[in-house]
Write a protein that holds these residues in place. Sequence first.
Motif, short mmCIF file in Angstrom:
data_model
loop_
_atom_site.label_atom_id
_atom_site.label_comp_id
_atom_site.label_asym_id
_atom_site.label_seq_id
_atom_site.Cartn_x
_atom_site.Cartn_y
_atom_site.Cartn_z
N ASN A 151 0.80 -1.23 0.00
CA ASN A 151 0.00 0.00 0.00
C ASN A 151 0.83 1.28 0.00
OD1 ASN A 151 -3.04 -0.83 0.45
ND2 ASN A 151 -1.82 -2.20 1.73
N TYR A 197 -0.30 -8.56 -2.95
CA TYR A 197 -0.25 -9.19 -1.63
C TYR A 197 0.38 -10.58 -1.72
CZ TYR A 197 -3.01 -5.81 1.09
OH TYR A 197 -3.44 -4.69 1.75
N ALA A 251 -10.03 1.61 4.52
CA ALA A 251 -9.60 1.98 3.17
C ALA A 251 -8.66 0.92 2.59
CB ALA A 251 -8.90 3.34 3.21
N VAL A 252 -7.84 0.32 3.45
CA VAL A 252 -6.95 -0.75 3.00
C VAL A 252 -7.77 -1.97 2.56
CG1 VAL A 252 -5.17 -2.38 3.75
CG2 VAL A 252 -5.00 0.03 4.40
N ASP A 253 -8.79 -2.30 3.33
CA ASP A 253 -9.66 -3.43 2.97
C ASP A 253 -10.31 -3.21 1.60
OD1 ASP A 253 -9.11 -4.55 5.42
OD2 ASP A 253 -10.92 -3.80 6.37
N GLU A 254 -10.73 -1.98 1.34
CA GLU A 254 -11.43 -1.67 0.10
C GLU A 254 -10.58 -1.97 -1.13
OE1 GLU A 254 -14.46 -0.93 -0.32
OE2 GLU A 254 -15.22 -0.13 1.58
N ARG A 255 -9.25 -1.93 -0.98
CA ARG A 255 -8.35 -2.15 -2.12
C ARG A 255 -7.77 -3.57 -2.15
NH1 ARG A 255 -3.66 1.59 -2.34
NH2 ARG A 255 -3.70 1.09 -4.56
N ALA A 256 -8.15 -4.39 -1.18
CA ALA A 256 -7.52 -5.71 -1.03
C ALA A 256 -7.75 -6.61 -2.24
CB ALA A 256 -8.04 -6.39 0.24
N GLN A 257 -8.94 -6.58 -2.80
CA GLN A 257 -9.21 -7.43 -3.96
C GLN A 257 -8.44 -6.95 -5.18
OE1 GLN A 257 -12.33 -10.02 -4.58
NE2 GLN A 257 -11.11 -10.54 -2.78
N GLU A 258 -8.41 -5.64 -5.36
CA GLU A 258 -7.69 -5.05 -6.49
C GLU A 258 -6.19 -5.37 -6.43
OE1 GLU A 258 -6.27 -0.52 -7.67
OE2 GLU A 258 -8.02 -0.81 -6.37
N LEU A 259 -5.63 -5.42 -5.20
CA LEU A 259 -4.20 -5.63 -5.01
C LEU A 259 -3.87 -7.08 -4.64
CD1 LEU A 259 -3.43 -2.37 -2.98
CD2 LEU A 259 -2.90 -2.80 -5.39
N TRP A 260 -4.76 -7.99 -4.92
CA TRP A 260 -4.60 -9.38 -4.51
C TRP A 260 -3.25 -9.97 -4.91
CZ3 TRP A 260 -7.51 -12.62 -1.48
CH2 TRP A 260 -7.17 -13.98 -1.50
#
Length: 254
Positions: free
Chosen positions: A138, A210, A198-207
Amino acid sequence: MKFSDEDLGLLNSELGKCALLRRSKPSVKRALSEVRYAHSLREEQEELIKLQQWVIENDKKVVVLFEGRDAAGKGGAIRRLTERINPRHYRIVALNVPTEDERKQWFFQRYISQLPNPGEMVFFDRSWYNRAVVEPVNGFCTDGEYEIFMSQVNEFEKMLIQSDTHLIKIYFSITKKEQASRFKDIKGDPLKKWKMTAVDERAQELWEDYTTYKERMFEKTNSDHAPWNVIDANDKAPARLETIQYILGRIPYE
């Protein structure tokens, strides 16, 4: 479907009746599964009480790190771990974003202040491994800060263990589909909405990002003195039981 005498006994217990009557469309199979889980959880929690008593009586120090993707079930597992043990002798640590002063300190300094006293157990709901995955993904740390952390963490953990601290590292693993399903459930529940960040909201996009950092973390920090234990957390109940069993197995309590 045939039931053993043990199954019938479980279904006729107070827990069994509650599990059967909880839903508008009762499911005997699901109720039986719930009661078996409840009984197994109780047995493991009884062992946790014995473990904690050993820790207290022998002035031992225990640190358990819980890592994993957002919505992997870390918090729920910690609640099951701690709901029966003595609250005076354990702490749950979930640190906020570092302050300006903390940003200027040695990275591990604010975690050191949270380490257990003799006779105490500490459960980290995310730990110093934020810098191994969440922060670089992030953009919360520089490449240099990340590399310094990766070069120091194994020695830091070795020093903890040499100071007679039991260190246990657990990673909760879920699929991308399961994470999406849990996010949907959280957003739709007024009692859970606060969990979304806000970090959770991007978790799928940044899978995939990660995944890259997670795999490097395992490669570099799965040491002989402090190994990782990866738990399949797609099904919460068995994941919680496996977590407790692993902790009980790692500490030589009497």
